[in-house]
Design a protein around this motif. Structure first.
Motif, PDB file in Angstrom:
ATOM      1  N   THR A 138      50.903  53.560  40.670  1.00 50.38           N
ATOM      2  CA  THR A 138      50.378  54.041  41.947  1.00 50.38           C
ATOM      3  C   THR A 138      51.087  55.241  42.562  1.00 50.38           C
ATOM      4  N   ALA A 139      52.203  55.660  42.041  1.00 48.81           N
ATOM      5  CA  ALA A 139      53.015  56.683  42.714  1.00 48.81           C
ATOM      6  C   ALA A 139      52.251  57.979  42.987  1.00 48.81           C
ATOM      7  N   HIS A 140      51.360  58.358  42.110  1.00 49.00           N
ATOM      8  CA  HIS A 140      50.676  59.641  42.264  1.00 49.00           C
ATOM      9  C   HIS A 140      49.194  59.480  42.585  1.00 49.00           C
ATOM     10  N   ASP A 141      48.807  58.260  42.946  1.00 46.48           N
ATOM     11  CA  ASP A 141      47.393  58.013  43.253  1.00 46.48           C
ATOM     12  C   ASP A 141      46.985  58.701  44.547  1.00 46.48           C
ATOM     13  N   THR A 142      45.786  59.206  44.552  1.00 43.86           N
ATOM     14  CA  THR A 142      45.206  59.747  45.777  1.00 43.86           C
ATOM     15  C   THR A 142      44.008  58.917  46.214  1.00 43.86           C
ATOM     16  N   GLU A 143      43.571  58.013  45.349  1.00 38.91           N
ATOM     17  CA  GLU A 143      42.473  57.116  45.706  1.00 38.91           C
ATOM     18  C   GLU A 143      42.629  55.817  44.925  1.00 38.91           C
ATOM     19  N   ASP A 144      41.935  54.780  45.374  1.00 39.98           N
ATOM     20  CA  ASP A 144      42.016  53.484  44.717  1.00 39.98           C
ATOM     21  C   ASP A 144      41.402  53.549  43.324  1.00 39.98           C
ATOM     22  N   ASP A 145      41.947  52.734  42.442  1.00 41.06           N
ATOM     23  CA  ASP A 145      41.445  52.637  41.071  1.00 41.06           C
ATOM     24  C   ASP A 145      41.284  51.154  40.758  1.00 41.06           C
ATOM     25  N   GLU A 146      40.060  50.695  40.716  1.00 44.82           N
ATOM     26  CA  GLU A 146      39.811  49.258  40.568  1.00 44.82           C
ATOM     27  C   GLU A 146      40.351  48.681  39.262  1.00 44.82           C
ATOM     28  N   ARG A 147      40.617  49.510  38.277  1.00 45.43           N
ATOM     29  CA  ARG A 147      41.201  48.997  37.029  1.00 45.43           C
ATOM     30  C   ARG A 147      42.579  48.392  37.273  1.00 45.43           C
ATOM     31  N   LYS A 148      43.232  48.805  38.344  1.00 47.06           N
ATOM     32  CA  LYS A 148      44.593  48.362  38.650  1.00 47.06           C
ATOM     33  C   LYS A 148      44.634  47.100  39.506  1.00 47.06           C
ATOM     34  N   ASP A 149      43.493  46.689  40.022  1.00 52.11           N
ATOM     35  CA  ASP A 149      43.458  45.593  40.997  1.00 52.11           C
ATOM     36  C   ASP A 149      44.157  44.332  40.517  1.00 52.11           C
ATOM     37  N   ASP A 150      43.858  43.876  39.323  1.00 53.84           N
ATOM     38  CA  ASP A 150      44.478  42.639  38.822  1.00 53.84           C
ATOM     39  C   ASP A 150      45.992  42.782  38.687  1.00 53.84           C
ATOM     40  N   TYR A 151      46.441  43.952  38.291  1.00 54.87           N
ATOM     41  CA  TYR A 151      47.878  44.192  38.150  1.00 54.87           C
ATOM     42  C   TYR A 151      48.562  44.210  39.521  1.00 54.87           C
ATOM     43  N   LEU A 152      47.919  44.866  40.472  1.00 53.81           N
ATOM     44  CA  LEU A 152      48.500  44.935  41.812  1.00 53.81           C
ATOM     45  C   LEU A 152      48.503  43.564  42.486  1.00 53.81           C
ATOM     46  N   LYS A 153      47.499  42.757  42.214  1.00 54.23           N
ATOM     47  CA  LYS A 153      47.486  41.381  42.739  1.00 54.23           C
ATOM     48  C   LYS A 153      48.643  40.583  42.139  1.00 54.23           C
ATOM     49  N   LEU A 154      48.901  40.769  40.864  1.00 53.26           N
ATOM     50  CA  LEU A 154      50.012  40.066  40.222  1.00 53.26           C
ATOM     51  C   LEU A 154      51.349  40.535  40.803  1.00 53.26           C
ATOM     52  N   ILE A 155      51.487  41.808  41.061  1.00 56.56           N
ATOM     53  CA  ILE A 155      52.709  42.319  41.683  1.00 56.56           C
ATOM     54  C   ILE A 155      52.881  41.693  43.063  1.00 56.56           C
ATOM     55  N   GLN A 156      51.794  41.587  43.816  1.00 55.39           N
ATOM     56  CA  GLN A 156      51.867  40.925  45.125  1.00 55.39           C
ATOM     57  C   GLN A 156      52.312  39.469  44.979  1.00 55.39           C
ATOM     58  N   LYS A 157      51.829  38.814  43.948  1.00 54.73           N
ATOM     59  CA  LYS A 157      52.202  37.419  43.694  1.00 54.73           C
ATOM     60  C   LYS A 157      53.710  37.306  43.397  1.00 54.73           C
ATOM     61  N   ILE A 158      54.221  38.241  42.635  1.00 50.99           N
ATOM     62  CA  ILE A 158      55.659  38.258  42.326  1.00 50.99           C
ATOM     63  C   ILE A 158      56.466  38.499  43.598  1.00 50.99           C
ATOM     64  N   PHE A 159      56.042  39.492  44.400  1.00 51.56           N
ATOM     65  CA  PHE A 159      56.751  39.781  45.645  1.00 51.56           C
ATOM     66  C   PHE A 159      56.703  38.574  46.589  1.00 51.56           C
ATOM     67  N   ALA A 160      55.547  37.933  46.684  1.00 51.32           N
ATOM     68  CA  ALA A 160      55.408  36.755  47.555  1.00 51.32           C
ATOM     69  C   ALA A 160      56.324  35.633  47.083  1.00 51.32           C
ATOM     70  N   TYR A 161      56.357  35.403  45.803  1.00 51.63           N
ATOM     71  CA  TYR A 161      57.217  34.358  45.244  1.00 51.63           C
ATOM     72  C   TYR A 161      58.688  34.651  45.567  1.00 51.63           C
ATOM     73  N   ALA A 162      59.067  35.911  45.393  1.00 51.47           N
ATOM     74  CA  ALA A 162      60.450  36.303  45.682  1.00 51.47           C
ATOM     75  C   ALA A 162      60.763  36.115  47.164  1.00 51.47           C
ATOM     76  N   TRP A 163      59.864  36.526  48.028  1.00 49.30           N
ATOM     77  CA  TRP A 163      60.061  36.404  49.475  1.00 49.30           C
ATOM     78  C   TRP A 163      60.231  34.942  49.879  1.00 49.30           C
ATOM     79  N   LYS A 164      59.388  34.082  49.291  1.00 52.60           N
ATOM     80  CA  LYS A 164      59.420  32.650  49.610  1.00 52.60           C
ATOM     81  C   LYS A 164      60.621  31.938  48.984  1.00 52.60           C
ATOM     82  N   ASN A 165      61.280  32.609  48.038  1.00 51.31           N
ATOM     83  CA  ASN A 165      62.402  31.990  47.338  1.00 51.31           C
ATOM     84  C   ASN A 165      63.713  32.732  47.572  1.00 51.31           C
ATOM     85  N   GLY A 166      63.903  33.159  48.803  1.00 50.45           N
ATOM     86  CA  GLY A 166      65.219  33.649  49.190  1.00 50.45           C
ATOM     87  C   GLY A 166      65.428  35.142  49.211  1.00 50.45           C
ATOM     88  N   MET A 167      64.413  35.934  48.936  1.00 49.02           N
ATOM     89  CA  MET A 167      64.600  37.386  48.928  1.00 49.02           C
ATOM     90  C   MET A 167      63.976  38.039  50.161  1.00 49.02           C
TER      91      MET A 167
END
Length: 157
Positions: free
Chosen positions: A25-54
């Protein structure tokens, strides 16, 4: 399926997610739906980390319901160092490769090198020349030439 992480492993997993997010995503200027599943997984990782002490490393933005690495924390991770090193190497590699390919095409024009080895020898000569120049001078000697002006057609009277 269940998997457990030590605190150190979870931090590294989050850093891996940071690197993946940057690459996608660093150089994106618009959304790319091909990335949606990957970005959702990244959100899941961040949420897990947040809920587990980070909670100092990951912040949750209530208004958009998304998790993000704390900027100050991220800047001091190895992930950021790896990203910076990757971008630096990529810049110079791409610059050398593109200029060498340009010079090769100028030299050969429509004709082809006699063999793959001959093609690579010519290309590698240009690549070495540019590589040495940039290693010694960086971008200091790069200039962009103005395109040659095309004469305007004479006006009819």
């Amino acid at each position: 399926m269940e998997i457990t992480f030590s605190k150190a492993e979870l931090e590294k997993l989050v850093e891996i997610a940071v690197m993946a997010d940057w690459v996608m995503t660093a150089h994106d200027t618009e959304d790319d739906e091909r990335k949606d599943d990957y970005l959702k997984l990244i959100q899941k990782i961040f949420a897990y980390a947040w809920k587990n002490g980070m909670k100092k490393e990951i912040e949750f933005l209530e208004d958009i319901k998304e998790y993000f690495p704390d900027e100050a924390w991220e800047e001091n991770t190895l992930a950021r160092a790896f990203i910076n090193e990757f971008e630096e190497k990529t810049f110079w590699d791409e610059l050398v490769e593109r200029l060498a390919e340009r010079e090769l095409n100028k030299k050969l024009g429509d004709k082809k090198a006699g063999s793959f080895e001959e093609h690579m020898e010519i290309y590698e000569g240009f690549a070495a020349k540019f590589g040495e120049e940039f290693a010694e001078h960086g971008v200091d000697n790069i200039q962009v030439a103005a395109p040659a002006a095309t004469p305007k057609p004479a006006r009819k009277r």
